[in-house]
Design a protein around this motif. Structure first.
Motif, PDB file in Angstrom:
ATOM      1  N   PRO A   1      -8.986  -0.426  -3.747  1.00  0.00           N
ATOM      2  CA  PRO A   1      -8.751   1.022  -4.000  1.00  0.00           C
ATOM      3  C   PRO A   1      -9.151   1.929  -2.843  1.00  0.00           C
ATOM      4  O   PRO A   1      -8.660   3.049  -2.732  1.00  0.00           O
ATOM      5  N   MET A   2     -10.036   1.448  -1.962  1.00  0.00           N
ATOM      6  CA  MET A   2     -10.486   2.300  -0.846  1.00  0.00           C
ATOM      7  C   MET A   2     -10.037   1.743   0.508  1.00  0.00           C
ATOM      8  O   MET A   2     -10.529   2.175   1.545  1.00  0.00           O
ATOM      9  N   PHE A   3      -9.115   0.800   0.508  1.00  0.00           N
ATOM     10  CA  PHE A   3      -8.720   0.169   1.772  1.00  0.00           C
ATOM     11  C   PHE A   3      -7.811   1.080   2.595  1.00  0.00           C
ATOM     12  O   PHE A   3      -8.000   1.268   3.788  1.00  0.00           O
ATOM     13  N   ASP A   4      -6.814   1.656   1.949  1.00  0.00           N
ATOM     14  CA  ASP A   4      -5.822   2.478   2.626  1.00  0.00           C
ATOM     15  C   ASP A   4      -6.302   3.940   2.599  1.00  0.00           C
ATOM     16  O   ASP A   4      -6.566   4.480   1.528  1.00  0.00           O
ATOM     17  N   GLN A   5      -6.367   4.545   3.768  1.00  0.00           N
ATOM     18  CA  GLN A   5      -6.939   5.896   3.811  1.00  0.00           C
ATOM     19  C   GLN A   5      -6.182   6.891   2.941  1.00  0.00           C
ATOM     20  O   GLN A   5      -6.765   7.778   2.327  1.00  0.00           O
ATOM     21  N   ARG A   6      -4.861   6.717   2.840  1.00  0.00           N
ATOM     22  CA  ARG A   6      -4.063   7.658   2.033  1.00  0.00           C
ATOM     23  C   ARG A   6      -4.456   7.569   0.560  1.00  0.00           C
ATOM     24  O   ARG A   6      -4.574   8.575  -0.131  1.00  0.00           O
TER      25      ARG A   6
ATOM     26  N   LEU B   1      -6.999  10.244  -2.145  1.00  0.00           N
ATOM     27  CA  LEU B   1      -6.589  10.737  -3.467  1.00  0.00           C
ATOM     28  C   LEU B   1      -7.701  10.606  -4.509  1.00  0.00           C
ATOM     29  O   LEU B   1      -7.605  11.157  -5.602  1.00  0.00           O
ATOM     30  N   LEU B   2      -8.763   9.866  -4.143  1.00  0.00           N
ATOM     31  CA  LEU B   2      -9.805   9.590  -5.137  1.00  0.00           C
ATOM     32  C   LEU B   2     -10.754  10.771  -5.298  1.00  0.00           C
ATOM     33  O   LEU B   2     -11.230  11.334  -4.315  1.00  0.00           O
TER      34      LEU B   2
ATOM     35  N   PHE C   1       0.811  -1.217   0.000  1.00  0.00           N
ATOM     36  CA  PHE C   1       0.000   0.000   0.000  1.00  0.00           C
ATOM     37  C   PHE C   1       0.848   1.273   0.000  1.00  0.00           C
ATOM     38  O   PHE C   1       0.390   2.310  -0.458  1.00  0.00           O
ATOM     39  N   ASP C   2       2.073   1.179   0.532  1.00  0.00           N
ATOM     40  CA  ASP C   2       2.945   2.371   0.504  1.00  0.00           C
ATOM     41  C   ASP C   2       3.251   2.748  -0.945  1.00  0.00           C
ATOM     42  O   ASP C   2       3.140   3.908  -1.339  1.00  0.00           O
ATOM     43  N   LEU C   3       3.613   1.727  -1.735  1.00  0.00           N
ATOM     44  CA  LEU C   3       3.947   1.990  -3.140  1.00  0.00           C
ATOM     45  C   LEU C   3       2.697   2.432  -3.914  1.00  0.00           C
ATOM     46  O   LEU C   3       2.754   3.344  -4.748  1.00  0.00           O
ATOM     47  N   MET C   4       1.569   1.787  -3.629  1.00  0.00           N
ATOM     48  CA  MET C   4       0.317   2.162  -4.306  1.00  0.00           C
ATOM     49  C   MET C   4       0.027   3.637  -4.045  1.00  0.00           C
ATOM     50  O   MET C   4      -0.257   4.412  -4.968  1.00  0.00           O
ATOM     51  N   TYR C   5       0.128   4.041  -2.800  1.00  0.00           N
ATOM     52  CA  TYR C   5      -0.143   5.438  -2.433  1.00  0.00           C
ATOM     53  C   TYR C   5       0.817   6.382  -3.150  1.00  0.00           C
ATOM     54  O   TYR C   5       0.407   7.362  -3.782  1.00  0.00           O
TER      55      TYR C   5
END
Ligand SMILES: Nc1ncnc2c1ncn2[C@@H]1O[C@H](COP(=O)(O)OP(=O)(O)OP(=O)(O)O)[C@@H](O)[C@H]1O
Ligand SMILES: O=C(CO)[C@H](O)[C@H](O)COP(=O)(O)O
Length: 404
Positions: free
Chosen positions: A182-187, A191-192, A135-139
């Motif tokens: 796509p909506m799991f990680d608050q960061r 962005l959405l 999730f860090d990389l996704m963000y």
């Protein structure tokens, strides 16, 4: 759209000079990716735009659903609303999950699996488990793309089950991130600009999986049942809760028109639209805010058994005020959809009959004769409208500032 072209970078320009410094070195966060160290290094670099790119103009849309729940079909409908075909990156990995059209780039979040198929098996985790995803990389990468910067995104290869060397993704006008989380990680969620959840009931999911995996992939009924059961706990823990954050939910249930039906062929589909979302005004039937039950079958709409029933009204969903539009049943003649379309308002169409035209254009897509296709098309038009409003607002912002 704001014509704010960014600097033309050269490949030799230092990356650190054009992107914000990450909180910890990317290499450290990549330690579980299984491709070669050379390609891992290149994945950790962000390549700047080679020609021009727009700064901060990318509108980001999130689409969440379990596997086999119609995300690809929805994406094909969405990209068609913007015109042009969506294709994998030219000359790239033939197993890339990315689809690029003139306006949209759709990236699949499976590409952020941090464990490959063997790694998940060894650790005893499913792909739905957050521990199998980076999730860090996704963000970081979604943020970079939103800011108008290109990224080197990893690729999860569904054919081999391995993590392949990364591919270059340039910032598009509209970035769609589709997949399990796509909506799991608050960061990432923050962005959405708009988010959608495809909520397919267990009965329907089972029917669709059987159709696809038995007919097209040669799986046995028992193995399909087992795979659905094995995913259930993680689905309920990590995927399903994301629907509370969605701006629009398309919920697919068995019909109520045939008592006890469990075939999953005739569907009751709900479009749940959150009220008060910026740049998004829900569609309504006849009269905004009223509660309406409507059977359109008769002189103007041909319906064979069990017919069609619409419902519209206000409701509450996870504590949010929503409007719900529901369709149970299926169309016999798609061209007659214009009759239904003429009773719906706030569709964000560019011309009368655009919904019907889009549905006819893709009559061969799954769900074209029922509420899944209809509501996916409507959400596609709402996303176009949202994009146009956001870009118009950005374009007028410098004007407003200069007037002040
Ligand atoms: N609206 C629909 N009505 C009937 N069947 C559908 C519908 N949408 C999808 N399906 C069925 O589900 C299958 C998977 O659809 P699709 O490929 O769009 O889903 P997906 O979420 O992208 O799947 P995956 O994540 O596994 O790639 C289709 O082959 C089809 O059999
Ligand atoms: O839930 C999924 C999302 O599509 C897949 O099961 C996950 O990505 C793992 O893929 P594969 O089964 O090809 O290893």
């Amino acid at each position: 759209m704001a014509a704010s072209a960014c600097t033309v970078y050269t490949t030799t320009q230092s990356l650190s000079s054009i992107s914000s410094t990450p909180s910890k070195p990317l290499q450290q966060r990549h330690h579980v990716l299984l491709y070669s160290s050379a390609s891992r290094r290149s994945a950790s670099k962000r390549r700047p735009c080679l020609v021009t790119c727009s700064v901060g103009d990318t509108v980001v849309i999130g689409l969440a659903a379990d596997s086999g729940c119609g995300k690809s079909t929805f994406m094909r409908r969405l990209t068609s609303v913007f015109g042009g075909a969506a294709e994998p990156p030219k000359g790239g990995n033939p197993d890339s999950n990315t689809l690029i059209s003139d306006t949209t780039t759709v990236i699949c979040l499976d590409d952020y699996h941090s464990l490959d198929r063997t790694g998940r098996k060894e650790k005893g985790v499913t792909a739905l488990d957050p521990r199998a995803n980076d999730f860090d990389l996704m963000y970081e990468q979604v943020k970079e793309l939103k800011e108008g910067k290109a990224v080197e995104k990893p690729i999860y290869n569904h054919v081999t089950g391995l993590l392949d060397p990364p591919e270059l993704i340039n910032p598009p006008k509209i970035l769609v991130i589709e997949g399990l989380h796509p909506m799991f990680d608050q960061r990432v969620r923050d962005l959405l600009d708009f988010s959608i959840y495809l909520d397919i009931s267990n009965e329907v999911k089972f029917a669709w999986k059987i159709q696809r995996d038995m007919a097209e992939r040669g799986h046995s009924l028992e193995s399909i049942k087992a795979s659905i059961e094995a995913r259930k706990p993680d689905f309920e823990a990590y995927i399903d809760p994301q629907k509370q954050y969605a701006d629009a939910v398309i919920e697919v249930l068995p019909t109520q028109l045939i008592p006890g039906d469990n075939e999953g062929k005739i569907l009751r589909v709900k479009l749940i639209m959150k009220e008060g979302v910026k740049y998004f005004s829900p569609v309504y039937l006849f009269d905004e805010g009223s509660t309406v039950s409507w059977i359109p079958c008769g002189r103007k709409l041909t319906c064979s058994y069990p017919g069609i029933k619409f419902f519209y009204g206000p409701d509450s969903y996870y504590g949010h005020e929503v409007s719900v539009l529901e369709m149970d049943g299926q169309f016999d003649r798609l061209d007659e959809l214009i009759y239904v379309e003429s009773h719906l308002s706030n569709l964000s169409t560019n011309f009368y009959g655009e919904v019907t035209q889009q549905m006819l254009k893709h009559a061969d897509f799954p769900g074209s004769n029922n509420g899944t296709g209809l509501f996916q098309t409507i959400v596609g038009l709402k996303i176009r409208d949202l994009y146009e409003q956001i870009t118009a607002t950005k374009a007028s912002a410098p004007l407003q500032a200069s007037k002040a």
